[in-house]
Design an enzyme around this catalytic site. Structure first.
Site, PDB file in Angstrom:
ATOM      1  N   HIS A   1       0.806  -1.296  -0.030  1.00  0.00           N
ATOM      2  CA  HIS A   1       0.194  -0.176  -0.057  1.00  0.00           C
ATOM      3  C   HIS A   1       0.894   1.364   0.071  1.00  0.00           C
ATOM      4  O   HIS A   1       1.591   1.658   1.033  1.00  0.00           O
ATOM      5  CB  HIS A   1      -0.712  -0.041   1.272  1.00  0.00           C
ATOM      6  CG  HIS A   1      -1.990   1.043   1.224  1.00  0.00           C
ATOM      7  ND1 HIS A   1      -2.626   1.104   2.552  1.00  0.00           N
ATOM      8  CD2 HIS A   1      -2.119   2.162   0.430  1.00  0.00           C
ATOM      9  CE1 HIS A   1      -3.610   2.231   2.066  1.00  0.00           C
ATOM     10  NE2 HIS A   1      -3.145   2.905   0.977  1.00  0.00           N
TER      11      HIS A   1
ATOM     12  N   GLU B   1      -1.939  -1.156  -3.475  1.00  0.00           N
ATOM     13  CA  GLU B   1      -3.077  -0.796  -3.073  1.00  0.00           C
ATOM     14  C   GLU B   1      -2.873   0.900  -2.918  1.00  0.00           C
ATOM     15  O   GLU B   1      -1.746   1.309  -2.619  1.00  0.00           O
ATOM     16  CB  GLU B   1      -3.103  -0.986  -1.623  1.00  0.00           C
ATOM     17  CG  GLU B   1      -3.631  -2.534  -1.364  1.00  0.00           C
ATOM     18  CD  GLU B   1      -3.803  -3.127   0.010  1.00  0.00           C
ATOM     19  OE1 GLU B   1      -4.464  -4.081   0.227  1.00  0.00           O
ATOM     20  OE2 GLU B   1      -3.411  -2.407   0.948  1.00  0.00           O
TER      21      GLU B   1
ATOM     22  N   HIS C   1      -8.301  -8.048   5.325  1.00  0.00           N
ATOM     23  CA  HIS C   1      -8.309  -6.767   6.463  1.00  0.00           C
ATOM     24  C   HIS C   1      -8.622  -7.778   7.676  1.00  0.00           C
ATOM     25  O   HIS C   1      -9.580  -8.231   7.848  1.00  0.00           O
ATOM     26  CB  HIS C   1      -9.293  -5.690   6.346  1.00  0.00           C
ATOM     27  CG  HIS C   1      -8.914  -4.567   7.130  1.00  0.00           C
ATOM     28  ND1 HIS C   1      -7.750  -3.574   6.745  1.00  0.00           N
ATOM     29  CD2 HIS C   1      -9.399  -4.117   8.152  1.00  0.00           C
ATOM     30  CE1 HIS C   1      -7.758  -2.709   7.747  1.00  0.00           C
ATOM     31  NE2 HIS C   1      -8.510  -3.024   8.490  1.00  0.00           N
TER      32      HIS C   1
END
Length: 243
Positions: A45, A72, A193
């Site tokens: 990310h 991400e 997540h």
């Protein structure tokens, strides 16, 4: 039943590195070890504040990975430009707030269809496959299909954070229903997540799941057991869930 893949998020290798401002531990080396242990792809990310992964990390990883790179990122002009230039195999578009510790929920695709459609097209035109990180909500899933995303990633945070078995079972059922609905619309379904060694198997057992993206739990386990063993054990649990 979809093939089940493991994407290993290595953001927190970079968190450890940046905590001391050193060159180690190296996310690129971690990615290599994770691939050796069975990771099917590497997720990073690139946040707007660069709190862990850096632009340099993204560039080197794209050049050196043997598997697939999943980037991400927030839906901003800066990030879209970086993605188009770097050309990761996948981009997962996520909501982002500077003050959050980690991503706190799914994108509101339904509320910003034009913006999401433009982002998906721009990335697709660059040869990048797009997924949208969304909650297990039928309206958001419909919107994801309408804006042209081939993949969704279902946010599993509420499932992972459930305080009781009943609450967790309810969240699991919601995710399973969402996965079935998304598949009926022609979408491929990923999830991630908050998934850990204790809660991953029920998610992995959902037939429509294509890929699970897991990072914090693996890196946390790796501190104790070593990254290779941590990745191999996560992959074993996922495959065991499929019988």
């Amino acid at each position: 039943m979809a093939e089940l893949l493991l994407g290993v998020n290595i953001d927190h290798i970079a968190t450890l590195r940046n905590a001391r401002g050193t060159a180690y531990p190296d996310p690129v080396q971690a990615a290599f070890i994770a691939e050796q242990a069975g990771a099917d792809g590497i997720t990073v990310h690139l946040r707007e504040d660069r709190r862990h992964i850096t632009d340099r990390d993204v560039c080197i990883l794209r050049q050196t990975l043997d598997t697939r790179m999943n980037l991400e990122m927030a839906v901003t002009e800066e990030m879209l430009a970086i993605a188009v230039e770097t050309k990761p195999h996948f981009c997962c578009l996520v909501p982002e707030k500077r003050q959050e510790v980690t991503t706190e929920g799914g994108l509101d695709v339904a509320g910003q269809r034009e913006k999401m459609r433009d982002a998906c097209k721009r990335l697709a035109d660059a040869g990048i496959q797009v997924s949208l990180f969304i909650d297990a909500d039928e309206d958001q899933i419909k919107a994801a299909a309408e804006v042209g995303a081939p993949f969704i990633e279902i946010h599993t945070g509420c499932y992972a954070d459930a305080k009781t078995d009943a609450e967790q079972a309810q969240e699991l059922a919601r995710i399973a229903k969402a996965a079935t609905f998304a598949t009926s619309l022609g979408l491929k379904v990923n999830a991630g997540h908050g998934l850990t060694y204790h809660n991953v198997k029920a998610i992995a057992a959902i037939p429509e799941m294509h890929e699970l993206n897991i990072g914090h739990a693996i890196i946390g386990r790796a501190v104790m057991t070593g990254l290779k063993d941590a990745v191999a054990e996560m992959k074993r649990l996922m495959l065991e869930a499929r019988g």
